[in-house]
Design an enzyme around this catalytic site. Structure first.
Site, PDB file in Angstrom:
ATOM      1  N   LYS A  13     -57.455 -98.221  65.514  1.00 16.86           N
ATOM      2  CA  LYS A  13     -56.347 -98.529  66.212  1.00 16.86           C
ATOM      3  C   LYS A  13     -55.855 -97.228  67.014  1.00 16.86           C
ATOM      4  CE  LYS A  13     -55.664-102.985  64.780  1.00 16.86           C
ATOM      5  NZ  LYS A  13     -56.636-103.259  63.359  1.00 16.86           N
TER       6      LYS A  13
HETATM    7  C1  LIG Z   1     -57.922-104.262  63.618  1.00 19.22           C
HETATM    8  C2  LIG Z   1     -59.169-103.761  62.903  1.00 19.22           C
HETATM    9  C3  LIG Z   1     -60.165-104.497  63.099  1.00 19.22           C
HETATM   10  C4  LIG Z   1     -60.241-105.545  64.038  1.00 19.22           C
HETATM   11  O1  LIG Z   1     -60.488-105.330  65.396  1.00 19.22           O
HETATM   12  P1  LIG Z   1     -60.049-106.055  66.583  1.00 19.22           P
HETATM   13  O2  LIG Z   1     -60.126-105.380  67.828  1.00 19.22           O
HETATM   14  O3  LIG Z   1     -58.684-106.934  66.326  1.00 19.22           O
HETATM   15  O4  LIG Z   1     -61.189-107.369  66.773  1.00 19.22           O
HETATM   16  C5  LIG Z   1     -61.281-104.044  62.526  1.00 19.22           C
HETATM   17  N1  LIG Z   1     -61.196-103.040  61.728  1.00 19.22           N
HETATM   18  C6  LIG Z   1     -60.220-102.372  61.240  1.00 19.22           C
HETATM   19  C7  LIG Z   1     -60.299-101.298  60.113  1.00 19.22           C
HETATM   20  C8  LIG Z   1     -58.913-102.919  61.817  1.00 19.22           C
HETATM   21  O5  LIG Z   1     -57.809-102.183  61.467  1.00 19.22           O
END
Ligand SMILES: *Cc1c(COP(=O)(O)O)cnc(C)c1O
Length: 432
Positions: A107
């Site tokens: 993120k």
């Molecule tokens: C948010 C997150 C996901 C999922 O990603 P999306 O874009 O919401 O599908 C997967 N793994 C981790 C560690 C995350 O923080």
């Protein structure tokens, strides 16, 4: 580029407006009016291109004319002082590590890009922008770190007092500077309600230039396309077909990958890898999208029963499940399978993987049962963030990364508020 709403009930807007609004006025999500196809020369010469070079090439058509080429390059250099390395585990198995940013999760890519875009758009205003976020843990720290020291912006994080992990609280409260952490006497739902009330209060909006760092903001999506190209830039053999497995919750990561494919990324197929929350794999099987209450799992960042980016996936494929299935197949795994996968990755390859990464590995393995294509699975978090689960499954110690260890020793800054809206309002008005 102009952006339209997935609900198609309001006119197209500029990139700048799409970013500043977050959500379209009709409640839809912003999508680019067309997906630009990249220069064939660029695609043919991907090998060894850096994340920065790729980012500038990929983002430019989306942000023109609101951000100049020069500003874009500077913004991307500033946002991404880290890479997305591709690690080869065996002939047909690679992992793309997306956890080398400050919060050790993918993120960081979206949050850091969006923070700098917003800051650029606010350059001429005298008042700082207030980004108000309710968090039950991880989103808050990615947003906080993404916006840390970014000029013209302050971040106010609302979290439920005593209801998040010690590590999560430390990651949010030890930054200081333009990051203000607020412990709310209540539950996460109270924090979310407070944010909603704040946005509905005209006086507060006017006085404090309030915005959200919502995960559906288009400025968080675009930079997530960069690392798909970066993955291929590191692959030895581009002549053989490639399958990419993406661990998914709200499907922003995967949507960005699909957009990359529309832009020309030479990928044979994507795997939408989920935990027990399998509404998208079920849609791919049945053609019916049926949101569900979310189920708790050990890959908890993917515990989403009504994925917000699904509307964008439908827009890309004109709501035709058969067309979507040409690019995408689904897979879903329970917690026992996830634990076994963590153990297997360590036993066979000595690779410590967090639970989200393990789900992506399982998705790829399932696809490769009937195929000899080369595969890449995405690693979305550092295993040290899920130390207990990983250590139990592997029987081996996992290092807590330096950055997490450091914040254990720093002083915490946080204020406490009741869950009444009036308390938040006067705090925000008194501390503009
Ligand atoms: C948010 C997150 C996901 C999922 O990603 P999306 O874009 O919401 O599908 C997967 N793994 C981790 C560690 C995350 O923080």
């Amino acid at each position: 580029m102009l952006f339209y709403s997935t609900n198609a009930k309001c006119g197209p807007v500029s990139f700048r407006d799409a970013v500043l609004r977050g959500l379209a006025d009709d409640g839809g999500l912003f999508m680019p009016a067309g997906i630009p196809v990249l220069d064939p020369d660029f695609l043919a010469n991907l090998r060894n291109r850096s994340l920065i070079e790729i980012g500038v090439e990929v983002a430019a058509p989306f942000v023109r004319p609101d951000i100049s080429q020069e500003d874009l390059a500077e913004l991307i250099r500033d946002a991404f002082p880290f890479d997305a390395p591709l690690v080869q585990l065996s002939e047909n198995l690679h992992v793309l590590e997306l956890f080398h940013g400050p919060t050790l999760a993918f993120k960081d890519f979206g949050a850091r890009f969006m923070a700098r875009v917003l800051s650029g758009f606010r350059r001429d205003s005298s008042r700082p922008l207030t980004v108000l976020v309710a968090t039950s843990g991880d989103t808050g720290s990615a947003v906080a770190h993404g916006f840390y020291h970014v000029e013209g912006i302050r971040v106010v994080l609302l979290y439920p007092a005593g209801k998040i992990s010690v590590m999560q609280e430390r990651q949010m409260t030890t930054l200081g500077g333009n990051i203000q952490a607020v412990a709310v006497a209540g539950a996460f739902d109270d924090c979310q309600r407070l944010v909603k009330e704040a946005f509905q209060d005209p006086e507060l909006r006017e006085r404090t230039s309030l915005t959200s760092a919502n995960s559906i903001n288009i400025a968080r999506l675009i930079p997530q396309s960069f690392y798909y190209f970066r993955a291929l830039a590191q692959l030895q053999d581009l002549s053989r077909e490639i399958v990419l497995s993406v661990p998914s919750g709200n499907f922003g990561n995967l949507t960005a990958g699909l957009m990359a494919k529309f832009m020309g990324l030479p990928v044979h197929r994507f795997v939408a890898a989920t935990n027990a929350n399998a509404v998208v794999p079920r849609y791919l099987e049945t053609g019916i999208f049926q949101p569900q209450p979310s189920q708790k799992t050990i890959s908890n960042a993917m515990d989403v029963g009504n994925p917000s980016n699904f509307a964008r996936m439908l827009a890309l494929y004109k709501s035709d499940p058969d067309r979507m299935k040409q690019d995408l197949c689904g897979a879903s795994f329970d917690d026992d399978q996830t634990r076994s996968a963590i153990s297997e990755l360590y036993r066979i390859y000595r690779y410590p993987a967090d639970p989200h990464t393990a789900v992506a590995y399982l998705g790829l393995k399932q696809f490769q049962q009937n195929s000899t294509k080369q595969g890449i699975f995405l690693s979305t978090a550092h295993p040290g963030k899920f130390q207990d689960i990983v250590e139990q499954a592997t029987g081996a110690g996992v290092d807590l990364p330096q950055r997490l260890r450091e914040c254990l020793d720093k002083p915490q800054h946080s204020i406490s508020l009741s869950s009444r809206f009036e308390a938040l309002k006067s705090y925000l008005m008194d501390h503009p």
